[in-house]
Design an enzyme around this catalytic site. Structure first.
Site, PDB file in Angstrom:
ATOM      1  N   TYR A 117      59.636  54.635  41.476  1.00 30.60           N
ATOM      2  CA  TYR A 117      58.714  55.277  42.410  1.00 30.60           C
ATOM      3  C   TYR A 117      59.256  55.135  43.816  1.00 30.60           C
ATOM      4  O   TYR A 117      59.295  54.035  44.371  1.00 30.60           O
ATOM      5  CB  TYR A 117      57.326  54.632  42.276  1.00 30.60           C
ATOM      6  CG  TYR A 117      56.238  55.212  43.144  1.00 30.60           C
ATOM      7  CD1 TYR A 117      56.370  56.432  43.811  1.00 30.60           C
ATOM      8  CD2 TYR A 117      55.025  54.524  43.287  1.00 30.60           C
ATOM      9  CE1 TYR A 117      55.348  56.944  44.589  1.00 30.60           C
ATOM     10  CE2 TYR A 117      53.991  55.031  44.063  1.00 30.60           C
ATOM     11  CZ  TYR A 117      54.157  56.238  44.712  1.00 30.60           C
ATOM     12  OH  TYR A 117      53.141  56.743  45.492  1.00 30.60           O
ATOM     13  N   ILE A 142      52.676  63.315  39.343  1.00 32.51           N
ATOM     14  CA  ILE A 142      51.665  62.260  39.304  1.00 32.51           C
ATOM     15  C   ILE A 142      50.793  62.525  40.523  1.00 32.51           C
ATOM     16  O   ILE A 142      51.209  62.310  41.654  1.00 32.51           O
ATOM     17  CB  ILE A 142      52.278  60.861  39.311  1.00 32.51           C
ATOM     18  CG1 ILE A 142      53.045  60.624  38.001  1.00 32.51           C
ATOM     19  CG2 ILE A 142      51.191  59.798  39.479  1.00 32.51           C
ATOM     20  CD1 ILE A 142      53.742  59.280  37.906  1.00 32.51           C
ATOM     21  N   TYR A 180      58.311  46.557  52.658  1.00 31.70           N
ATOM     22  CA  TYR A 180      58.304  45.563  53.738  1.00 31.70           C
ATOM     23  C   TYR A 180      59.637  44.837  53.897  1.00 31.70           C
ATOM     24  O   TYR A 180      60.172  44.749  54.996  1.00 31.70           O
ATOM     25  CB  TYR A 180      57.168  44.542  53.547  1.00 31.70           C
ATOM     26  CG  TYR A 180      56.972  43.656  54.773  1.00 31.70           C
ATOM     27  CD1 TYR A 180      56.325  44.156  55.897  1.00 31.70           C
ATOM     28  CD2 TYR A 180      57.454  42.358  54.809  1.00 31.70           C
ATOM     29  CE1 TYR A 180      56.164  43.372  57.026  1.00 31.70           C
ATOM     30  CE2 TYR A 180      57.297  41.565  55.937  1.00 31.70           C
ATOM     31  CZ  TYR A 180      56.642  42.072  57.045  1.00 31.70           C
ATOM     32  OH  TYR A 180      56.496  41.295  58.163  1.00 31.70           O
ATOM     33  N   ARG A 228      55.569  54.817  52.755  1.00 31.77           N
ATOM     34  CA  ARG A 228      54.814  53.567  52.631  1.00 31.77           C
ATOM     35  C   ARG A 228      55.737  52.346  52.591  1.00 31.77           C
ATOM     36  O   ARG A 228      55.387  51.288  53.091  1.00 31.77           O
ATOM     37  CB  ARG A 228      53.938  53.596  51.371  1.00 31.77           C
ATOM     38  CG  ARG A 228      52.711  54.475  51.502  1.00 31.77           C
ATOM     39  CD  ARG A 228      51.826  54.376  50.291  1.00 31.77           C
ATOM     40  NE  ARG A 228      50.644  55.228  50.383  1.00 31.77           N
ATOM     41  CZ  ARG A 228      49.466  54.857  50.868  1.00 31.77           C
ATOM     42  NH1 ARG A 228      49.312  53.623  51.317  1.00 31.77           N
ATOM     43  NH2 ARG A 228      48.447  55.691  50.902  1.00 31.77           N
ATOM     44  N   LYS A 239      59.372  58.955  40.058  1.00 32.35           N
ATOM     45  CA  LYS A 239      58.351  59.648  40.843  1.00 32.35           C
ATOM     46  C   LYS A 239      58.885  59.747  42.263  1.00 32.35           C
ATOM     47  O   LYS A 239      59.007  58.744  42.967  1.00 32.35           O
ATOM     48  CB  LYS A 239      57.023  58.892  40.817  1.00 32.35           C
ATOM     49  CG  LYS A 239      55.932  59.559  41.669  1.00 32.35           C
ATOM     50  CD  LYS A 239      54.649  58.734  41.700  1.00 32.35           C
ATOM     51  CE  LYS A 239      53.620  59.379  42.624  1.00 32.35           C
ATOM     52  NZ  LYS A 239      52.388  58.570  42.762  1.00 32.35           N
ATOM     53  N   THR A 249      49.196  53.457  43.859  1.00 31.25           N
ATOM     54  CA  THR A 249      48.778  53.403  45.259  1.00 31.25           C
ATOM     55  C   THR A 249      47.357  53.915  45.428  1.00 31.25           C
ATOM     56  O   THR A 249      46.537  53.308  46.126  1.00 31.25           O
ATOM     57  CB  THR A 249      49.728  54.245  46.127  1.00 31.25           C
ATOM     58  OG1 THR A 249      51.065  53.785  45.947  1.00 31.25           O
ATOM     59  CG2 THR A 249      49.353  54.150  47.593  1.00 31.25           C
TER      60      THR A 249
END
Length: 287
Positions: free
Chosen positions: A135, A205, A109, A140, A163, A46
């Site tokens: 992840y 991370i 989305y 997001r 993550k 990202t």
């Protein structure tokens, strides 16, 4: 996968003022973080503004990082999306030489069900020639991966870690309580690193490790006193990194350090004058 414990740095992608990729800036950044003691590189996550790069640019950035790294530390490659077939096509067309693992974001989305997320990741893990790190970043993707989903996927032989950037410590504890012994529970939030270590986490991370890698070396590998001091030192900067969205803040900090410019690609904008001044002041205090 012990080589992926400690600090992974989510590399930014430096740009010139004309929005082209600044490969010299990228080279300075790679050398800066490796010299600062990070344990591995994460390219095209990202923070790397991957969604604004063309397919050709992604390959160029990956190849440049592999070249600059020169096998010094492991490299994790960001490879995910909300179109499972497109991800599988990317896997089939990628040369994984020099890549230790991939970091694959939960589908965004579409807002799939938990069963859909499981099927998505199993298809990727079955096809990928290197290990897969999940992840979860619901801020997001607008879709949280539950602890149960993570634990189900952790049973797959080619899925080696998660993550976790949900900010939900209880969910992280639920994962830690039942995950396989060799599963990597990695913080996706710089400030949560110490808390995740306390429940069996494997590291971070990090966004801020782009600028201050030595701080994260102390956080992940120092004595208890050094680790706590490093963790608390992040407080003045952390909020500023996200005030106008990531990677606007971290790129501005890197500009003050002379590593690269703070150009970002639309629809994001460079840090405002106000944020620039706040980051500059915080950096001066940090020095």
């Amino acid at each position: 996968m012990n080589i992926l414990k400690g600090t992974g740095v989510a590399l930014v992608t430096p740009f010139h003022d004309d929005y082209s990729i600044d490969f010299e800036g990228l080279k300075r950044l790679v050398n800066h973080v490796i010299d600062g003691g990070v344990d591995y590189l994460v390219v095209l996550g990202t923070t790397g503004e991957t969604v604004t790069l063309t397919s050709a640019e992604k390959k160029q950035v990956l190849n440049a990082v592999l070249d600059y790294n020169n096998d010094r530390i492991p490299v994790v490659y960001g490879m995910g999306g909300n179109n499972t077939m497109a991800v599988l096509n990317d896997i089939s067309s990628t040369d994984f030489t020099g890549i230790t693992a991939i970091l694959s974001v939960s589908p965004y989305y579409n807002k799939p069900s938990q069963a859909g997320i499981i099927s998505h990741y199993k298809a990727i893990a079955d096809a990928c020639p290197v290990p897969v790190i999940l992840y979860n970043i619901p801020g997001r993707t607008m879709s949280n991966m539950t602890a149960e989903t993570t634990l189900t996927l952790a049973e797959h032989s080619n899925i080696v870690g998660m993550k976790e950037a949900s900010g939900n410590l209880e969910q992280c504890m639920q994962i830690a309580a039942k995950m396989p012994r060799d599963f990597l529970l990695v913080s996706g939030d710089d400030l949560m690193t110490k808390a995740l270590y306390s429940i069996g986490g494997s590291g971070i991370i990090s966004v801020m490790a782009n600028a201050i890698p030595a701080t994260f070396k102390a956080l992940c590998h120092g004595t208890e006193e050094e680790s706590m001091k490093a963790a608390f030192s992040l407080l003045p900067l952390n909020g500023l990194m996200y005030e106008e969205s990531n990677p606007v803040g971290i790129k501005n900090l890197l500009r003050h350090m002379g590593i690269c410019e703070d150009q970002v690609r639309l629809p994001m904008l460079r840090a405002s004058l106000e944020l620039n001044q706040k980051i500059k002041a915080a950096y001066q205090k940090l020095k």
